[in-house]
Write an enzyme that holds these catalytic residues in place. Structure first.
Site, PDB file in Angstrom:
ATOM      1  N   HIS A   1      40.470  48.458  42.600  1.00  0.00           N
ATOM      2  CA  HIS A   1      40.254  48.031  44.145  1.00  0.00           C
ATOM      3  C   HIS A   1      41.484  48.330  45.220  1.00  0.00           C
ATOM      4  O   HIS A   1      42.355  47.520  44.118  1.00  0.00           O
ATOM      5  CB  HIS A   1      39.928  46.774  44.147  1.00  0.00           C
TER       6      HIS A   1
ATOM      7  N   HIS B   1      42.723  45.133  47.562  1.00  0.00           N
ATOM      8  CA  HIS B   1      42.643  44.484  48.926  1.00  0.00           C
ATOM      9  C   HIS B   1      42.800  43.961  49.815  1.00  0.00           C
ATOM     10  O   HIS B   1      44.146  44.918  50.915  1.00  0.00           O
ATOM     11  CB  HIS B   1      43.621  43.124  47.863  1.00  0.00           C
TER      12      HIS B   1
ATOM     13  N   ASP C   1      35.622  39.628  48.953  1.00  0.00           N
ATOM     14  CA  ASP C   1      36.057  38.661  47.494  1.00  0.00           C
ATOM     15  C   ASP C   1      35.334  37.257  46.983  1.00  0.00           C
ATOM     16  O   ASP C   1      35.622  36.672  48.070  1.00  0.00           O
ATOM     17  CB  ASP C   1      37.452  38.465  47.224  1.00  0.00           C
TER      18      ASP C   1
HETATM   19  P1  AMP Z   1      42.804  41.444  40.809  1.00  0.00           P
HETATM   20  O1  AMP Z   1      43.245  40.362  40.209  1.00  0.00           O
HETATM   21  O2  AMP Z   1      43.647  42.305  41.727  1.00  0.00           O
HETATM   22  O3  AMP Z   1      42.056  42.443  40.160  1.00  0.00           O
HETATM   23  O4  AMP Z   1      41.130  41.541  41.860  1.00  0.00           O
HETATM   24  C1  AMP Z   1      40.230  41.469  41.309  1.00  0.00           C
HETATM   25  C2  AMP Z   1      39.216  40.348  42.422  1.00  0.00           C
HETATM   26  O5  AMP Z   1      38.920  40.544  42.540  1.00  0.00           O
HETATM   27  C3  AMP Z   1      40.603  38.876  42.229  1.00  0.00           C
HETATM   28  O6  AMP Z   1      40.563  38.548  43.563  1.00  0.00           O
HETATM   29  C4  AMP Z   1      38.360  38.185  42.663  1.00  0.00           C
HETATM   30  O7  AMP Z   1      38.797  36.918  43.190  1.00  0.00           O
HETATM   31  C5  AMP Z   1      37.385  39.058  42.951  1.00  0.00           C
HETATM   32  N1  AMP Z   1      36.032  38.705  42.207  1.00  0.00           N
HETATM   33  C6  AMP Z   1      35.690  38.559  41.059  1.00  0.00           C
HETATM   34  N2  AMP Z   1      34.743  38.974  40.448  1.00  0.00           N
HETATM   35  C7  AMP Z   1      33.980  39.282  41.847  1.00  0.00           C
HETATM   36  C8  AMP Z   1      32.885  39.541  42.122  1.00  0.00           C
HETATM   37  N3  AMP Z   1      31.936  39.056  41.557  1.00  0.00           N
HETATM   38  N4  AMP Z   1      32.411  39.287  43.309  1.00  0.00           N
HETATM   39  C9  AMP Z   1      33.589  38.819  44.160  1.00  0.00           C
HETATM   40  N5  AMP Z   1      34.967  39.024  44.265  1.00  0.00           N
HETATM   41  C10 AMP Z   1      34.932  38.573  42.927  1.00  0.00           C
END
Ligand code: AMP
Length: 116
Positions: free
Chosen positions: A102, A104, A32
């Site tokens: 996704h 986490h 992340d």
């Molecule tokens: P969610 O709130 O469950 O949709 O989590 C989305 C996650 O994606 C967040 O923890 C972000 O920090 C992560 N994220 C967003 N863009 C990227 C990226 N380019 N590479 C890695 N993680 C990302």
């Protein structure tokens, strides 16, 4: 089965940078960008599925692959015995920000219990 505007589809295709931890034919797992724990990895299906809301009985295999990747990642990260937490956010109330399903994977520290 990809979405040209989806950042996670671009990461899976290698078109956007990410630190890939694990990848096979069904799923990818990368760190992340804004980690919320010492180990914070996102496990995603290679196929574009927006969220758990779009999972159907046709997708049980891919859903299983997402979960089955977790112990492999735990081994890679050296925390198989210590354990970890899996979270899937869906929709507005679930605070989902990226519309590509996704899970986490959080670990490397004792977690607070999510239900208090
Ligand atoms: P969610 O709130 O469950 O949709 O989590 C989305 C996650 O994606 C967040 O923890 C972000 O920090 C992560 N994220 C967003 N863009 C990227 C990226 N380019 N590479 C890695 N993680 C990302």
């Amino acid at each position: 089965m990809t979405d040209a505007s989806c950042i996670f589809c671009k990461i899976i295709a290698g078109e956007l940078p990410a630190e890939m931890v694990y990848q096979d034919e069904q799923v990818s797992a990368f760190r992340d960008l804004h980690p919320k724990a010492p180990i914070h990895i996102l496990i995603v299906p290679n196929m574009h599925i927006p969220s758990t809301n779009e999972l159907t009985s046709q997708d049980v295999t891919i859903a299983g692959h997402l979960l089955a990747a977790a112990p492999k990642i735990a081994e890679i990260e050296g925390i198989f015995e210590r354990g970890y937490r899996l979270i899937a956010n869906t929709g507005r109330d679930g605070r989902q920000e990226v519309p590509h399903l996704h899970v986490h994977f959080l670990g490397g520290q004792p977690m607070q219990h999510p239900l208090g």
